[in-house]
Design an enzyme around this catalytic site. Structure first.
Site, PDB file in Angstrom:
ATOM      1  N   SER A  98      25.280 -20.628   7.399  1.00  7.78           N
ATOM      2  CA  SER A  98      25.466 -19.411   8.203  1.00  7.78           C
ATOM      3  C   SER A  98      26.643 -19.449   9.171  1.00  7.78           C
ATOM      4  O   SER A  98      27.361 -18.455   9.301  1.00  7.78           O
ATOM      5  CB  SER A  98      24.180 -19.099   8.973  1.00  7.78           C
ATOM      6  N   GLU A 107      17.503  -3.040  -2.619  1.00  3.31           N
ATOM      7  CA  GLU A 107      16.327  -2.173  -2.562  1.00  3.31           C
ATOM      8  C   GLU A 107      15.049  -2.999  -2.422  1.00  3.31           C
ATOM      9  O   GLU A 107      14.108  -2.589  -1.728  1.00  3.31           O
ATOM     10  CB  GLU A 107      16.245  -1.310  -3.821  1.00  3.31           C
ATOM     11  N   HIS A 154      27.233  -4.491   6.395  1.00  2.00           N
ATOM     12  CA  HIS A 154      27.465  -5.933   6.462  1.00  2.00           C
ATOM     13  C   HIS A 154      26.322  -6.697   5.802  1.00  2.00           C
ATOM     14  O   HIS A 154      26.538  -7.643   5.049  1.00  2.00           O
ATOM     15  CB  HIS A 154      27.612  -6.382   7.910  1.00  2.00           C
ATOM     16  N   SER A 155      25.110  -6.290   6.064  1.00  2.00           N
ATOM     17  CA  SER A 155      23.922  -6.910   5.477  1.00  2.00           C
ATOM     18  C   SER A 155      22.776  -5.923   5.619  1.00  2.00           C
ATOM     19  O   SER A 155      22.952  -4.792   6.096  1.00  2.00           O
ATOM     20  CB  SER A 155      23.577  -8.222   6.196  1.00  2.00           C
TER      21      SER A 155
END
Length: 495
Positions: free
Chosen positions: A258, A172, A387-388
């Site tokens: 990453s 959030e 996913h993100s």
């Protein structure tokens, strides 16, 4: 074309005398041609009553005829003669001769057959999934009752709730523009804490990006997570990494990166280092099902198998590689069968069952260290979250599907129900845990936002003892750019 002859003589005593006759010893880069079966190559049979001689002819195609044939010690077969199992009662020649012959090829003995049969691409029956608890939190087998102590079980459960709460608030915060990026572990909490509880603090962990629970278990505080995500001066990355790229040298948790699967070959190298140093620990490498489509995954498994590295590979098969379902990633039965192809013991476990994950990872760790060999674990689960924060998973899967996994197969709910049946947990304790977790996360976020941001200088430090000229030049250009275009940069950047 050179000819290789194999002869077999049977004496009256029943023993075989075998020899190879080759018309040329100057073969190079040769491969056996796919001619035909043994019987079709039978070229000469002679018999005088007490002795029978069989000769077989093999054709070899050679790229050169003058270079000498090479045989390397590392691939030299133990025997250079075809062996035949003794069978005095079988005199029919062809069938016994064809089916019982074997040869020690490089890598081990292989028997021959006249039946042409391709190995199936996959089995009709899928590999079974190990579990301890059903969806309602009941033990499936009574002999599992002492699988884990009360203290460990409740610490696992508390950690799962705390991680779930942290994910909600941090997600959030990103939506409110307070964080640049975030990625949750909703639905996969059992893999985090079930495995974390089974490992030693001396074991080295190379994670992907859905294993923050392991760090939380080892002592990385919620405040540490918040500082890293907000990129303040107290975060271990000092704003130079993506928010979720956690790491801790003290806690043996290698900083995330990453690119997919790069951690897997690195894990094998670290594991082999532990092996050489005779350490009583192993390396644990986590990855998602999508990473199994990367070349580094296959290189790592082969590397680990050949070197007998004490590494435990744990795949979170959550069904989705961002928007790509597993059905479009591979034809095989998931990830577990891939280990067998590399000679690695493998197992499939219910990733939503914290006790099953704990049991499997603990056993895998013991095997990896005791036998000094790799193990592959496929943890079956479901990615409940997007996913993100850069993804909207409702664009490629239904809300009903997500809700089904979120409720019916919740790993947190399953473990809580089991703890309640044991008399270890109550509604009062549940309420207190959630209140404390929310307060802890809110306080951490508020504190992280108040902390000073790292100075611009820190972007270039902590890598080299003395800055190379290239970095000096980059820093100079950056400072000049900020001075020329101050409106494009935050005004409170410490210089």
């Amino acid at each position: 074309m050179s000819m290789l002859w194999l002869t077999r003589s049977r004496t009256s005593g029943g023993n075989f005398i075998k020899k190879i006759i080759c018309t040329s010893l100057t073969l190079s880069s040769c491969q056996v041609t796919a001619a035909s079966s043994f019987s079709s190559l039978l070229s000469n049979i002679s018999s005088n009553g007490k002795e029978a001689t069989f000769a077989f002819r093999y054709s070899y195609s050679c790229s050169t005829t003058s270079a000498a044939f090479r045989r390397y010690t590392s691939t030299k077969a133990k025997k250079q003669i075809l062996s035949v199992k003794d069978d005095d009662d079988n005199d029919d020649g062809d069938s016994a001769l064809e089916e019982n012959r074997a040869m020690d090829f490089p890598g081990g003995e292989i028997t021959y057959t006249t039946e042409m049969k391709f190995l199936p691409g996959s089995s009709e029956k899928r590999v079974q999934c190990y579990r301890v608890l059903d969806e309602d939190g009941y033990l499936i087998s009574s002999n599992m009752s002492e699988l884990v102590s009360k203290d460990v079980a409740l610490k696992v459960y508390s950690g799962m709730v705390t991680l779930n709460t942290m994910d909600k608030f941090f997600y959030e915060a990103q939506r409110q523009g307070r964080l640049s990026f975030y990625l949750t572990s909703f639905g996969e909490e059992a893999i985090n804490f079930g495995s974390a509880a089974a490992l030693s603090s001396e074991d080295i962990v190379l994670a992907q990006y859905r294993e923050p629970g392991i760090l939380l278990w080892r002592g990385f505080t919620v405040q540490d997570f918040a500082s890293q995500c907000f990129g303040n001066n107290e975060g271990h990355g000092k704003g130079r990494q993506m928010p979720i790229h956690y790491g801790s040298k003290k806690l043996n948790f290698i900083t995330l990166s990453s690119p997919l699967a790069t951690q897997l070959p690195q894990a094998v190298g670290m594991a082999y280092s532990l092996k050489m140093d005779k350490k009583d620990s192993c390396v644990v490498a986590f990855f998602g099902d999508g990473s199994a489509s990367e070349g580094d995954f296959h290189a790592a498994l082969n590397f680990a198998a050949v070197m007998d590295a004490p590494v435990v590979f744990i795949c979170r098969n959550n069904g989705w590689a961002i928007s790509t379902p597993v059905t479009e990633q591979f034809r095989s039965d998931g990830i577990v069968v891939k280990g067998q192809g590399y000679g690695i013991p493998s197992i499939r476990v219910d990733g939503n069952d914290a006790l099953a994950v704990y049991h499997v990872v603990r056993s895998a760790r013991e095997i990896a260290i005791r036998e000094q060999r790799p193990i592959l674990i496929e943890a079956m689960t479901y990615r409940v979250s997007h996913h993100s924060t850069s993804d909207d998973s409702t664009k490629y899967r239904s809300v009903d599907e997500i809700e089904h996994w979120k409720t019916t197969h919740s790993p947190i709910t399953r473990l809580r129900k089991w703890a309640e049946t044991k008399g270890w947990w109550s509604d009062t304790e549940e309420l207190e845990l959630h209140v404390e977790a929310k307060k802890q996360v809110k306080d951490a976020i508020d504190e992280a936002e108040k902390k000073e941001m790292p100075p611009l200088r820190d972007m270039f430090t902590d890598v080299y003892d003395e800055l190379p000229s290239t970095l000096v030049e980059q820093e100079t250009v950056l400072r000049e750019t900020i001075q020329r275009h101050p409106q494009d940069f935050p005004k409170d950047i410490p210089m």
